[in-house]
Enzyme design. Structure first.
Site, PDB file in Angstrom:
ATOM      1  N   HIS A 129       0.868  -1.171   0.000  1.00  0.00           N
ATOM      2  CA  HIS A 129       0.000   0.000   0.000  1.00  0.00           C
ATOM      3  C   HIS A 129       0.911   1.228   0.000  1.00  0.00           C
ATOM      4  O   HIS A 129       2.078   1.139   0.386  1.00  0.00           O
ATOM      5  CB  HIS A 129      -0.868  -0.027   1.269  1.00  0.00           C
ATOM      6  CG  HIS A 129      -1.964   0.973   1.276  1.00  0.00           C
ATOM      7  ND1 HIS A 129      -1.777   2.283   1.649  1.00  0.00           N
ATOM      8  CD2 HIS A 129      -3.273   0.853   0.943  1.00  0.00           C
ATOM      9  CE1 HIS A 129      -2.927   2.937   1.565  1.00  0.00           C
ATOM     10  NE2 HIS A 129      -3.854   2.088   1.132  1.00  0.00           N
ATOM     11  N   TYR A 130       0.395   2.365  -0.402  1.00  0.00           N
ATOM     12  CA  TYR A 130       1.242   3.565  -0.438  1.00  0.00           C
ATOM     13  C   TYR A 130       1.575   4.098   0.949  1.00  0.00           C
ATOM     14  O   TYR A 130       2.504   4.894   1.111  1.00  0.00           O
ATOM     15  CB  TYR A 130       0.609   4.666  -1.294  1.00  0.00           C
ATOM     16  CG  TYR A 130      -0.672   5.241  -0.739  1.00  0.00           C
ATOM     17  CD1 TYR A 130      -0.650   6.281   0.193  1.00  0.00           C
ATOM     18  CD2 TYR A 130      -1.910   4.758  -1.139  1.00  0.00           C
ATOM     19  CE1 TYR A 130      -1.814   6.806   0.702  1.00  0.00           C
ATOM     20  CE2 TYR A 130      -3.078   5.276  -0.646  1.00  0.00           C
ATOM     21  CZ  TYR A 130      -3.033   6.304   0.276  1.00  0.00           C
ATOM     22  OH  TYR A 130      -4.199   6.823   0.780  1.00  0.00           O
TER      23      TYR A 130
END
Length: 180
Positions: free
Chosen positions: A127-128
């Protein structure tokens, strides 16, 4: 078994701090549940690098990785950067769906920079968001120094040891710093 709530912990050891000049020489991963219980340990991989790369390390890295035995493991390794990335992805795909776990660790932004440069498929699996234990460490140093001082790390600078310590450190801050 895949669970989007599981957390991916990663640590890299590098030849230096500049992802444009330096390279990854060791990596390890651990998957925990959301309560920080270890579910699985991934492969611990020394990544082969040519002698000229190892000879270019600064004094700190030369001493640290030499004393820990990592430099010799890198010399003896036959695993390439691409193979290490593929092995790690194969492990993670068993436990966490793509782009569901933040990248977890200590000063994890640095690891992420190296992944972006040298292992983009692996970097893209996260995920970022980042779950960076060093954020709590810095806050504790300012707001509750006794809490920070009460956690002691071994500082072996070996990837798997560092991940285990990061998880233990986050547990420490959860128990002694964060009011739940």
């Amino acid at each position: 078994m895949q669970n989007p709530q599981n957390l991916i912990w990663i640590d890299l050891e590098m030849t230096g701090l500049d992802p444009d000049r330096d390279v990854i020489i060791e990596m390890a991963t651990i998957v925990t549940d959301s309560d920080l219980n270890t579910l699985a340990e991934g492969p611990v991989i020394a990544i082969h690098q040519p002698e000229e790369i190892l000879a270019g390390m600064d004094e700190w890295n030369t001493r640290q990785h030499g004393q820990s035995g990592l430099t010799q493991r890198v010399r003896e390794s036959t695993v390439s950067m691409a193979e290490a990335e593929a092995q790690t992805l194969a492990f993670l795909e068993q436990w966490v769906p793509k782009r569901s776990s933040p990248i977890c660790g200590n000063s994890i932004c640095q690891d992420r920079r190296f992944l972006y440069r040298h292992m983009p498929r692996l970097e893209g699996y996260f995920h970022y968001r980042n779950l960076d234990v060093s954020t709590l460490k810095e806050l504790a140093a300012r707001w509750a120094p006794q809490v920070r001082e009460s956690f002691k790390k071994g500082n072996t600078h070996l990837a798997l040891d560092d991940i285990r310590e990061s998880i233990a450190e986050l547990r420490h801050y959860r128990d002694h710093f964060i009011k739940l």
